[in-house]
Write a protein that holds these residues in place. Structure first.
Motif, PDB file in Angstrom:
ATOM      1  N   ALA B 526       0.840  -1.200   0.000  1.00 36.64           N
ATOM      2  CA  ALA B 526       0.000   0.000   0.000  1.00 36.64           C
ATOM      3  C   ALA B 526       0.874   1.249   0.000  1.00 36.64           C
ATOM      4  N   GLU B 527       1.957   1.137   0.763  1.00 34.63           N
ATOM      5  CA  GLU B 527       2.853   2.278   0.886  1.00 34.63           C
ATOM      6  C   GLU B 527       3.568   2.572  -0.436  1.00 34.63           C
ATOM      7  N   GLN B 529       2.556   1.736  -3.343  1.00 33.92           N
ATOM      8  CA  GLN B 529       1.564   2.264  -4.265  1.00 33.92           C
ATOM      9  C   GLN B 529       1.357   3.762  -4.016  1.00 33.92           C
ATOM     10  N   HIS B 530       1.249   4.057  -2.740  1.00 31.34           N
ATOM     11  CA  HIS B 530       1.050   5.447  -2.359  1.00 31.34           C
ATOM     12  C   HIS B 530       2.208   6.323  -2.822  1.00 31.34           C
ATOM     13  N   ARG B 533       2.301   6.717  -6.618  1.00 32.49           N
ATOM     14  CA  ARG B 533       1.253   7.653  -7.064  1.00 32.49           C
ATOM     15  C   ARG B 533       1.597   9.076  -6.662  1.00 32.49           C
ATOM     16  N   ASN B 534       2.144   9.191  -5.470  1.00 26.52           N
ATOM     17  CA  ASN B 534       2.520  10.510  -4.970  1.00 26.52           C
ATOM     18  C   ASN B 534       3.629  11.112  -5.822  1.00 26.52           C
ATOM     19  N   ILE B 536       4.347  10.383  -8.879  1.00 26.40           N
ATOM     20  CA  ILE B 536       3.841  10.773 -10.189  1.00 26.40           C
ATOM     21  C   ILE B 536       3.101  12.121 -10.090  1.00 26.40           C
ATOM     22  N   GLY B 537       2.337  12.204  -8.996  1.00 26.91           N
ATOM     23  CA  GLY B 537       1.624  13.472  -8.765  1.00 26.91           C
ATOM     24  C   GLY B 537       2.595  14.630  -8.649  1.00 26.91           C
ATOM     25  N   LEU B 718       7.211   3.525   7.616  1.00 26.91           N
ATOM     26  CA  LEU B 718       5.842   3.837   7.248  1.00 26.91           C
ATOM     27  C   LEU B 718       5.588   5.327   7.106  1.00 26.91           C
ATOM     28  N   ASP B 719       6.629   6.126   7.364  1.00 25.17           N
ATOM     29  CA  ASP B 719       6.468   7.553   7.120  1.00 25.17           C
ATOM     30  C   ASP B 719       6.379   7.717   5.614  1.00 25.17           C
ATOM     31  N   PRO B 720       5.225   8.089   5.140  1.00 23.75           N
ATOM     32  CA  PRO B 720       4.999   8.052   3.695  1.00 23.75           C
ATOM     33  C   PRO B 720       5.879   9.019   2.924  1.00 23.75           C
ATOM     34  N   ARG B 721       6.333  10.007   3.595  1.00 19.41           N
ATOM     35  CA  ARG B 721       7.207  10.929   2.859  1.00 19.41           C
ATOM     36  C   ARG B 721       8.643  10.477   2.913  1.00 19.41           C
TER      37      ARG B 721
END
Lengths: 123, 722
Positions: B526-527, B529-530, B533-534, B536-537, B718-721
């Motif tokens: 999930a991460e 993927q996130h 996507r991030n 690409i954004g 898990l820190d998404p950034r």
């Protein structure tokens, strides 16, 4: 893109990435909306509301140092429409927010505006 | 006596001694004692005395008197007159002689007295004849006594005794027999009712012919016979001794017999019981033996030839027990002898074919009255197969135990009928118990299942029981310490012939770790993927935001690619660095290297600082923009010099990083008033994302950029950034 589809809408953007926040703001402003706040962190909702009404909020779920679900719940409690814009799957949403408006990144301007327009109109 | 009266009345001189007439002679010659008496008075009215008319010499001798003729009874025997008077009077009035038996009063003698009434010449008299019958009398008394004793004996013996008379038909064939006499036991033992005087066929019409035939034969041959025979008609078994009485007709037999039905029944029962015992011994043992009191010499009594062809007595321990077990067996035997207790021992033995088998031997001591062991009686059973099975079972059990311990498998065995459950040690632990801490039960199991999973787990179990399919279930179990454990269980029900579930066996493993890893993996995916996507954004946004400052597409593309490469470098730095933080000095040097900045054109200085991935990304991009700018417009494009210095200082609760980029060079190109990408990054993104400050100023001497931001801990994975 419908020109100025969000004309007069007062919108808040919650997005921890500066570029995406800027990009989004430009998009929404180009569509006639008034972006009254962009923030990388959870904003002070009462303070924002003192400045005027909020028609819709665009929320990134992950704000780097925390998740925005509680903020979404606060909006829901005040019947302020919002749309999640996130890299996560919809399955990530907790049960009580499962039915909320939701967009997967990257989302193009048309989808963002359509989602915000429909969320704001449903109020 | 009569003579006296006759003399007195005109019949004088009649006396045996004096009367020589024929009658007188005959009277005097009679061998018996005789006398004639006549009454004095009228018989039947008044007789006062009796007068002797005559008495023969034998009478005188018998009575030891002189001839009494003419004298009266009362004269001669004053004390006897009244005694005899009634008899004489009765006799004289009668018509026939009367016989009397009288005991003498003075002597132990018995006399027979015959009184005959006489009528002559209108007169009446009685003639009395006397005979001493003492001897005869005594003989009869003795005979009677003997008869009574015989009868007593006859009735007293236990055995039935009867006398029968065999009856024959015209052809001299025996047809029946008559009961003449029988004792009490005869009645008891024959069961016949009132048989004396009746024939057997009258009493028991369906009596077997063999009885008549046998008694007929004995009667004819005169040879006694002894035999045992059953009469089904009488439902009795008899032991009979029959012997002839007399040699000719009537054909009488004495029969001495006993009803032996009870004995027969007991004999039969004993035989059955012996047979059963024998069968039991045969069935339960392979060898029956006896042994001397010392337990050294054994003799085989029966059974199979386990030990080879039956040999004579010998030291069996030496002969048959394997050397390895001899001491043990010897000890067991000696201990039993000392304790006078049965021997009970399992040992290996040498089979006739040379292989080694297992024997289970038991023997009991046989005692004499002094409780000394006279011998041992015992039996042995070959238990080789059982021992092998036991060993295999033990191996199997050990394998299962070790395997389940190593594999951390919890096992259970549920007796569905009784409710009893056996848990392996691991099973206890999986349920949050110490092994053996509780008595396992279905309820105990269900209680530990996580409330959210209980309904499904219970339903699965019921479903498996109903369908006969394997039970497969994954559920959580709550331990008392709060730990939640994932268990994966598989089981199978066993059923009886009626299809009723009787037992369930199963195994389960702890899935907690795997569940955690799966969850972790799910989060990672999930991460990822996130992030993708991030990214690409972000790329989209960067591309869009980069556009306005470039009039030429080529230039725009160069810039965009440069920025994307800088972003890519951050990512690779992060991926390489397992500590999830980035060393600031390394980051700076790498960026300078990428932009081919010579060492002599720059000065880099600062303490060791670990940046969070997020900060590292921004700083990387900032250095990239500054370097690109500098190559194009500033110090790096000329003979200038760059100082990149940083430091950390405490502000409030946080440490801040202060990074300065200072160029020393003449400004070659026109001052850039527009807020370019790099400047926005420093002045807007740093505050926005790092909650810091950024300044970008262009002086005459060159560009000065200052980035200040608080240090935060390196983010977790898990820190998404990050």
């Amino acid at each position: 893109m419908t020109d100025r589809a969000l004309s007069g809408y007062r919108i808040v953007i919650l997005e921890d990435d500066y570029y995406q926040a800027q990009d989004c703001r430009q998009l929404l402003e180009a569509a006639g909306a008034k972006v009254i706040a962009i923030s990388a962190t959870i904003p002070d909702l009462p303070a924002l509301l003192e400045e005027g009404r909020i028609d819709a909020v665009l929320i990134d779920i992950n704000l780097g140092h925390g998740l925005s679900f509680d903020f979404a719940r606060a909006l829901k409690a005040q019947a302020i429409p919002f749309v999640f814009l996130t890299g996560y799957d919809a399955a990530m949403l907790p049960d009580d927010l499962a039915g909320s408006g939701y967009l997967t990144k990257p989302a193009d301007a048309a989808r963002i505006m359509a989602a915000l327009a429909s969320a704001a109109a449903a109020r | 006596m009569l003579g006296i009266s006759a003399k007195a009345e005109g019949m004088a001189d009649f006396s045996p001694q004096t009367d020589d007439s024929l009658f007188g002679a005959a009277f005097g010659a009679l061998p018996d004692a005789v006398c004639i008496l006549e009454p004095i008075g009228v018989p039947g009215e008044s007789v006062t005395d009796w007068r002797y008319l005559a008495a023969n010499p034998v009478m005188c001798e018998l009575l030891a008197i002189e001839d009494p003729t003419g004298a009266t009874l009362r004269d001669r025997f004053p004390h006897l007159a009244d005694h005899w008077a009634p008899d004489f009077e009765r006799a004289i009035l009668g018509t026939a002689p009367e016989v009397l038996v009288r005991e003498a009063k003075e002597r132990p003698e018995v006399y027979e007295v015959v009184l005959c009434p006489l009528h002559y010449s209108g007169r009446r008299a009685i003639m009395a004849r006397m005979r001493n019958i003492t001897t005869e009398h005594q003989a009869r008394a003795l005979q009677r006594e003997a008869d009574a004793r015989y009868k007593l004996l006859f009735d007293a013996i236990d055995e039935g005794f009867c006398v029968i008379e065999v009856q024959f038909d015209a052809e001299n064939r025996p047809i029946d027999y008559l009961f003449i006499e029988g004792n009490d036991a005869f009645l008891d033992q024959s069961g016949l009712t009132d048989p004396i005087g009746k024939t057997m066929r009258t009493l028991q019409p369906d009596i077997e012919d063999k009885w008549v035939a046998t008694y007929g034969r004995i009667a004819m041959t005169g040879v006694a016979e002894r035999f045992e025979s059953e009469s089904q008609a009488m439902n009795r078994w008899f032991d009979v001794f029959a012997f002839p009485i007399g040699e000719t007709a009537p054909h009488r037999l004495g029969i001495l017999f006993e009803d032996i039905g009870k004995r027969k029944t007991m004999e039969l029962a004993l035989r059955h019981s012996e047979n059963r015992l024998h069968s039991l011994i045969e069935a339960t043992s392979d060898l029956i033996f006896r042994m001397n009191p010392e337990g050294t010499v054994m003799e085989q009594l029966g059974g199979k030839s386990l030990l080879g062809e039956a040999t004579g007595p010998g030291d069996w321990i030496e002969e048959f027990v394997t050397p390895s077990d001899r001491v043990m067996v010897r000890d067991a035997v000696d201990t039993a002898i000392a304790a006078q207790q049965p021997i009970d021992v399992e040992h290996r033995y040498l089979r006739p074919d040379g292989s080694v088998g297992w024997l289970y031997s038991r023997a009991v001591p046989v005692f004499d009255e002094q409780r000394t062991i006279t011998e041992w009686f015992g039996m042995s059973t070959d238990i080789t197969n059982r021992r092998l099975a036991e060993r295999e079972l033990a191996h199997g059990a050990q394998m299962l135990r070790v395997a389940s311990e190593i594999g951390k498998v919890g096992l259970w065995d549920w007796n569905v009928e009784s409710g009893e459950i056996h848990w392996s040690d691991e099973h206890y632990r999986m349920e949050g118990y110490e092994p053996g801490e509780v008595v396992p039960s279905y309820e105990l199991w269900a209680e530990r299942v996580h409330p959210d999973d209980r309904e499904i787990a219970v339903a699965r179990l019921a479903e498996a029981m109903e369908s006969g399919q394997d039970y497969i279930s994954e559920y959580r179990v709550c331990h008392p310490d709060g730990e939640v454990v994932w268990l994966s269980a598989r089981g199978r029900f066993l059923y009886d012939e009626q299809g009723k579930p009787v037992r369930m066996l199963g195994a389960m493993v702890d899935m907690t770790q795997r569940r955690r890893e799966e969850e972790w993996q799910r989060l990672l995916v999930a991460e990822l993927q996130h992030r993708v996507r991030n990214l690409i954004g972000m790329v989209r946004s960067v591309a869009r935001l980069s556009a306005p400052s470039h009039r030429h597409v080529d230039e725009y593309v160069d810039h965009l690619i440069g920025r994307l490469q800088a972003m890519g470098r951050t990512q690779s730095t992060l991926t390489r660095s397992p500590g999830r933080s980035v060393d600031l000095a390394e980051l700076v040097r790498e960026e300078l290297l990428v932009h081919a900045v010579q060492d002599d054109k720059c000065h880099v200085e600062g303490p060791e600082i670990a940046l969070s991935p997020h900060a590292a990304e921004i700083v990387t991009l900032a250095i990239h923009e500054l370097a690109t700018n500098s190559v194009k417009y500033g110090a790096l494009g000329d003979t200038g010099y760059i100082r990149i210095v940083w430091d950390a200082e405490q502000r409030g609760e946080k440490y801040w990083v202060i990074l300065r980029w200072q160029e020393t060079a003449p400004v070659r190109k026109a001052k850039q008033n527009r807020k370019g990408f790099g400047r926005k990054l420093i002045e807007e993104r740093v505050p926005y994302e790092l909650q810091g400050e950024g300044r970008f100023t262009v002086h005459d001497t060159g560009v000065l950029a200052v980035l200040e931001f608080p240090l935060v801990d390196a983010g977790s994975i898990l820190d998404p950034r990050s």
